[in-house]
Design an enzyme around this catalytic site. Sequence first.
Site, PDB file in Angstrom:
ATOM      1  N   ARG A   1       0.838  -1.192   0.000  1.00 20.36           N
ATOM      2  CA  ARG A   1       0.000   0.000   0.000  1.00 20.36           C
ATOM      3  C   ARG A   1       0.875   1.244   0.000  1.00 20.36           C
ATOM      4  O   ARG A   1       1.972   1.222   0.536  1.00 20.36           O
ATOM      5  CB  ARG A   1      -0.853   0.055   1.263  1.00 20.36           C
ATOM      6  CG  ARG A   1      -1.653  -1.180   1.518  1.00 20.36           C
ATOM      7  CD  ARG A   1      -2.295  -1.085   2.885  1.00 20.36           C
ATOM      8  NE  ARG A   1      -2.892  -2.370   3.242  1.00 20.36           N
ATOM      9  CZ  ARG A   1      -3.491  -2.635   4.390  1.00 20.36           C
ATOM     10  NH1 ARG A   1      -3.555  -1.667   5.315  1.00 20.36           N
ATOM     11  NH2 ARG A   1      -3.996  -3.804   4.639  1.00 20.36           N
TER      12      ARG A   1
ATOM     13  N   ASP B   1       0.238   5.293   1.317  1.00 20.74           N
ATOM     14  CA  ASP B   1      -0.745   6.047   2.104  1.00 20.74           C
ATOM     15  C   ASP B   1      -1.343   7.207   1.315  1.00 20.74           C
ATOM     16  O   ASP B   1      -0.830   7.592   0.262  1.00 20.74           O
ATOM     17  CB  ASP B   1      -0.072   6.574   3.378  1.00 20.74           C
ATOM     18  CG  ASP B   1       0.258   5.450   4.341  1.00 20.74           C
ATOM     19  OD1 ASP B   1      -0.653   4.682   4.685  1.00 20.74           O
ATOM     20  OD2 ASP B   1       1.437   5.340   4.738  1.00 20.74           O
TER      21      ASP B   1
ATOM     22  N   TYR C   1      12.188   4.000  -2.100  1.00 19.73           N
ATOM     23  CA  TYR C   1      11.389   5.209  -1.913  1.00 19.73           C
ATOM     24  C   TYR C   1      12.286   6.437  -1.987  1.00 19.73           C
ATOM     25  O   TYR C   1      13.469   6.374  -1.643  1.00 19.73           O
ATOM     26  CB  TYR C   1      10.719   5.207  -0.530  1.00 19.73           C
ATOM     27  CG  TYR C   1       9.432   4.427  -0.453  1.00 19.73           C
ATOM     28  CD1 TYR C   1       8.228   5.015  -0.814  1.00 19.73           C
ATOM     29  CD2 TYR C   1       9.430   3.108  -0.017  1.00 19.73           C
ATOM     30  CE1 TYR C   1       7.042   4.301  -0.723  1.00 19.73           C
ATOM     31  CE2 TYR C   1       8.242   2.385   0.074  1.00 19.73           C
ATOM     32  CZ  TYR C   1       7.052   2.991  -0.278  1.00 19.73           C
ATOM     33  OH  TYR C   1       5.876   2.299  -0.193  1.00 19.73           O
TER      34      TYR C   1
ATOM     35  N   ARG D   1       8.495   8.034   6.309  1.00 17.95           N
ATOM     36  CA  ARG D   1       8.096   9.371   6.762  1.00 17.95           C
ATOM     37  C   ARG D   1       8.532   9.626   8.201  1.00 17.95           C
ATOM     38  O   ARG D   1       8.845  10.771   8.560  1.00 17.95           O
ATOM     39  CB  ARG D   1       6.588   9.549   6.597  1.00 17.95           C
ATOM     40  CG  ARG D   1       6.207   9.652   5.111  1.00 17.95           C
ATOM     41  CD  ARG D   1       4.733   9.411   4.873  1.00 17.95           C
ATOM     42  NE  ARG D   1       3.904  10.338   5.613  1.00 17.95           N
ATOM     43  CZ  ARG D   1       2.581  10.204   5.752  1.00 17.95           C
ATOM     44  NH1 ARG D   1       1.967   9.161   5.217  1.00 17.95           N
ATOM     45  NH2 ARG D   1       1.900  11.099   6.424  1.00 17.95           N
TER      46      ARG D   1
END
Lengths: 246, 246
Positions: free
Chosen positions: A51, A53, A111, A199
Site C-alpha cells: 500500500r 498512504d 522510496y 516518513r
Amino acid sequence: MRKNFKLIIEYDGSSYHGWQRQKNRKTIQGEIEKAIMTITGKKIALTGSGRTDAGVHAFGQVANFYCDTEISPEVFQRGLNGLMPKDIIIKECNTVDEKFHARYDAKTKTYRYRILNRTTPAAICRQYAWFIKKKLDLDAMQSAILHIIGTNDFKAFEGAGSPRSSTKRRVINAGLQQKEKEYLIFEIEADGFLRFMVRNIVGTLLDVGLCKITPDDFKKILLSKDRNLAGATAPPHGLFLMNVKY
Amino acid sequence: MRKNFKLIIEYDGSSYHGWQRQKNRKTIQGEIEKAIMTITGKKIALTGSGRTDAGVHAFGQVANFYCDTEISPEVFQRGLNGLMPKDIIIKECNTVDEKFHARYDAKTKTYRYRILNRTTPAAICRQYAWFIKKKLDLDAMQSAILHIIGTNDFKAFEGAGSPRSSTKRRVINAGLQQKEKEYLIFEIEADGFLRFMVRNIVGTLLDVGLCKITPDDFKKILLSKDRNLAGATAPPHGLFLMNVKY
C-alpha cells in the site's frame, strides 16, 4: 485462458485516499480495478506490491491481476490509460508467469523523499516536496543516515496500528543528495517497509538537520525501539515509491 | 521617500492568462499589483522584464515598482506571499538603485523547454512538459541547435502580431540535455526574444527530432526568415523563464 497481467504504474497521489480500495473513497487500486472491469466486464482483484498512504506518489508501483481474456497487454494498457483519470498512468503492461505475485515476490523497494530547503515555498511543483524554511545541516543528516543501513529493528519508526510479525527490515541503501541547490532528496532501498517508516525516518532526520538532536541521538532512537522518541511523521506529499525489484 | 523595489518571482502559469495585466482576466502582473495595492493602499504599476504568454511558467521572472513607503522589503515579501495565490511566490524582494528598470536593463534571459519523451504521458508533474510519444533523434536536434547560436535574424520563428524594430537577436547559449532518461531539456540564453520565439524553435526542432526535416533544413528555415516554413508552435506548458541577467 487465464493470464497473469503485470502493471507498472505511475500516479500522483494528491487527490487519492492512498492505494488500497475503500468503499466510497477514491483510491488508486479502486480506480484501476474499476477501469479493468469496464474493459473486461469482469470483477477483478488487483494485487499491489504494497500500500501507499493517502497523498503519497509513485513512479513505479507494481501490481498484478488474473484475467481469462483474449485482450492483449497493449490493448489493456491503452484502454486503461484512456479510461482512467490523468493522474494515474499504466507505464507498462505485460503478461507474466502465472506464479508471479506483486507483493510476495517483491525483493526490494525504493522510496524517495523530497525536501525543498529554501527561504520561500515553491510555486512550481509545490505538491511534490516538503517545504522547510530553516537551513538544514546536510552533513549531520548524512551521518545519521549511516545508522539505518543494514538489518535493524525499525520499531521506533513504525506507525501505530500496523500489526506485523516482525519489525526488522534490511536497508540495502540509503542516502541524501542535494539537487538544483534547493532540493534535498532522501532515497532508501529496503527489503520491506513498516507503516510510515520512511516518513518517520525523514521526520527524525529533520530534527538532526535542524540540530535539535545529534546523529548519535538518532542512533539511540533507532536502538530504543520507542516510537515516542522519534520525530514527527513527515507529510505524505514529499514521498515517492520509485520502483520495486523482483 | 520613493523607493525602487526589485522582485524575483516564481510562478506556475497553468491557470493564468500570461504575465500582462488584462481587464477581467487573471494574470501574474495583475495579481501582484493587486496585492501591492492591498498592502500600500496605492495604485502601483509593476514593470516586468518582459511578458510571458498564457500558460508559461517562471522560476526567475524579474520586476520592479516604485513606491513612497516606509515598509521594508522583508515585510513586503512576506505580505505579498501571504496575500497571493500559492502559484505565485516572491522569491526575493530588495530595494535597488532608482534607475534600475526591469525591462530596459535586462542583458540576457534564459528559457528552458521541457519535453517528456517516452511511450506514456506523465501522471506526476504532467503540467510541466510537452509529451512526445515517438522517440526523438537527440543527435539531429543537437546539430540543428548549433545553427541558432550567435546573432541571427529570427523572423522565421516570430509569432504573428508582434511589431518590433528588429528581428535580430543574439543567442549566447543553446543546448539540449537528457535528464532522468525520459526528459529532454532545451535551454537557451539570448539578449532578447521575439514573441513565441522559443516555442517556435522548439516546434521546429521537434520536426528535426522526428526526422521530418534535417538539421540542414532547420538552418535553411532560419535563413529564409519565413514563418510559414517553420514548425508548429510548441505548447506553453513546457516553457520556463529561468532567469534574467542585468
